[in-house]
Motif scaffolding. Structure first.
Motif, PDB file in Angstrom:
ATOM      1  N   UNK A  98       1.407  -1.657   0.252  1.00  0.00           N
ATOM      2  CA  UNK A  98      -0.044   0.480   0.201  1.00  0.00           C
ATOM      3  C   UNK A  98       0.855   1.225   0.072  1.00  0.00           C
ATOM      4  N   UNK A  99       2.092   1.364   0.891  1.00  0.00           N
ATOM      5  CA  UNK A  99       2.797   2.571   1.545  1.00  0.00           C
ATOM      6  C   UNK A  99       3.338   3.059  -0.253  1.00  0.00           C
ATOM      7  N   UNK A 163       0.411  -0.773   7.822  1.00  0.00           N
ATOM      8  CA  UNK A 163       1.594   0.413   7.288  1.00  0.00           C
ATOM      9  C   UNK A 163       0.975   0.743   6.334  1.00  0.00           C
ATOM     10  N   UNK A 164       1.288   2.507   6.391  1.00  0.00           N
ATOM     11  CA  UNK A 164       0.952   3.215   5.687  1.00  0.00           C
ATOM     12  C   UNK A 164      -1.054   3.904   5.469  1.00  0.00           C
ATOM     13  N   UNK A 165      -1.435   3.095   5.772  1.00  0.00           N
ATOM     14  CA  UNK A 165      -2.398   3.909   6.038  1.00  0.00           C
ATOM     15  C   UNK A 165      -3.506   5.184   6.644  1.00  0.00           C
ATOM     16  N   UNK A 168      -2.928   3.499  10.501  1.00  0.00           N
ATOM     17  CA  UNK A 168      -1.771   3.783  10.947  1.00  0.00           C
ATOM     18  C   UNK A 168      -1.213   5.168  11.531  1.00  0.00           C
ATOM     19  N   UNK A 169      -1.592   6.297  10.156  1.00  0.00           N
ATOM     20  CA  UNK A 169      -1.270   7.925  11.304  1.00  0.00           C
ATOM     21  C   UNK A 169      -2.022   8.514  12.133  1.00  0.00           C
ATOM     22  N   UNK A 170      -3.782   8.461  11.944  1.00  0.00           N
ATOM     23  CA  UNK A 170      -4.330   8.363  12.941  1.00  0.00           C
ATOM     24  C   UNK A 170      -3.472   7.631  14.192  1.00  0.00           C
ATOM     25  N   UNK A 171      -3.513   6.805  14.186  1.00  0.00           N
ATOM     26  CA  UNK A 171      -3.254   5.826  16.206  1.00  0.00           C
ATOM     27  C   UNK A 171      -1.693   6.509  16.148  1.00  0.00           C
ATOM     28  N   UNK A 172      -0.886   6.487  15.320  1.00  0.00           N
ATOM     29  CA  UNK A 172       0.628   6.507  15.732  1.00  0.00           C
ATOM     30  C   UNK A 172       0.346   8.172  15.783  1.00  0.00           C
ATOM     31  N   UNK A 191      -3.469  -5.799   5.878  1.00  0.00           N
ATOM     32  CA  UNK A 191      -4.197  -5.315   7.384  1.00  0.00           C
ATOM     33  C   UNK A 191      -4.340  -6.861   7.718  1.00  0.00           C
ATOM     34  N   UNK A 192      -4.923  -8.170   6.426  1.00  0.00           N
ATOM     35  CA  UNK A 192      -4.896  -9.421   7.107  1.00  0.00           C
ATOM     36  C   UNK A 192      -3.981 -10.077   7.347  1.00  0.00           C
TER      37      UNK A 192
END
Ligand code: ARG
Length: 274
Positions: A98-99, A163-165, A168-172, A191-192
């Protein structure tokens, strides 16, 4: 409305009214399919002629893109194909991390990125986006009987993300910004993989988009989705900044496909309203 959700919604410049979620009856195993398939690129664009529209995606995101055998199917795969058809072009999908999608689009390896990709201000600095064709909601998956009952309970918990979703951005992000701190977030390539980590107790919850979340929960026993939504987002197609001609063409074709009901028909095929 929760403070966090408000912050995130503001961040995305989006409304915080959550539409009723559609259910789905698909019971195919997203997580187990994903574990057997490879994340390597399945199609090379180097040899594709000028008349091929190449779509970069990350195909572990049912119902938007996922493997059925060797074939990548799903809402994005079909809408992408319909756009190519409308433009009189051949169509090819490449499956990458995805990234890597935005970089693939920027470098011209792929003509467009379509991956349930959320429009964000940061991504807009690197690529252009078409009009939106779908809405996503970040939700939290927990094991049945978890003590996590709402977003507020996530503090100090081990959170799994792709990673990179946006999840991810919100939570980290830092707590001041509505996140839970980098140290509490474990990033997975797919995601899986995050869902597998949840099943084996490596993380306490997974934050991911609602429709894939439903597919994962349907495919794996003992998981539930929390009632509280985390953030609402818009999905769109990304195209290189220097390819405005293609952006215009793709956006026009997509607009027509939305207008004439084709997109809705494809969505209905993959997402069954409750
Ligand atoms: N909507 C989220 C984002 O844009 C997650 C998308 C993940 N897509 C995928 N095909 N794996 O960050």
């Amino acid at each position: 409305m929760k403070k966090i959700a408000m912050l995130l919604a503001a961040l995305l410049l989006m409304t915080t009214v959550f539409a009723a979620c559609g259910g789905k009856e698909d019971t195919s195993s997203a997580a187990s399919t994903a574990s057997t398939a490879s994340t390597e690129s399945t199609a090379s664009t180097a040899d594709s002629g000028d008349n091929t529209l190449t779509m970069a995606t990350n195909a572990f995101f049912e119902p938007y893109e996922y493997y059925e055998g060797d074939e990548i199917v799903g809402i994005d795969a079909e809408v992408g194909k319909a756009i190519a058809d409308k433009l009189g072009m051949d169509f090819e999908i490449s499956d990458v991390d995805f990234e890597a999608i935005i970089a693939n689009v920027q470098s011209g390896k792929a003509d467009m990125g379509m991956a349930g990709m959320t429009v964000t201000e940061d991504r807009k600095k690197n690529v252009n986006f078409s009009q939106s064709y779908a809405t996503g909601i970040q939700v939290v998956i927990v094991p049945e009987g978890s003590e996590i009952a709402s977003i507020d309970d996530l503090e100090g918990k081990k959170i799994g993300v792709q990673q990179g979703t946006t999840g991810d951005l919100y939570c980290s992000d830092t707590p001041e910004n509505g996140g839970f701190g980098e140290e509490n977030v474990t990033r997975y390539n797919k995601g899986s993989d995050a869902v597998m980590a949840l099943l084996s107790g490596k993380v306490d919850c997974v934050v991911i988009d609602n429709e894939p979340a439903k597919a994962f929960v349907a495919a794996n026993e003992g998981l539930v989705i929390l009632d509280t939504a985390y953030a609402e987002e818009e999905y769109a197609i990304c195209i290189a900044k220097d390819n405005e001609e293609l952006l215009e063409k793709v956006d026009k074709a997509l607009g027509e496909l939305i207008e004439d009901g084709t997109v809705q028909k494809i969505v209905d095929k993959y997402i069954t309203a409750e």
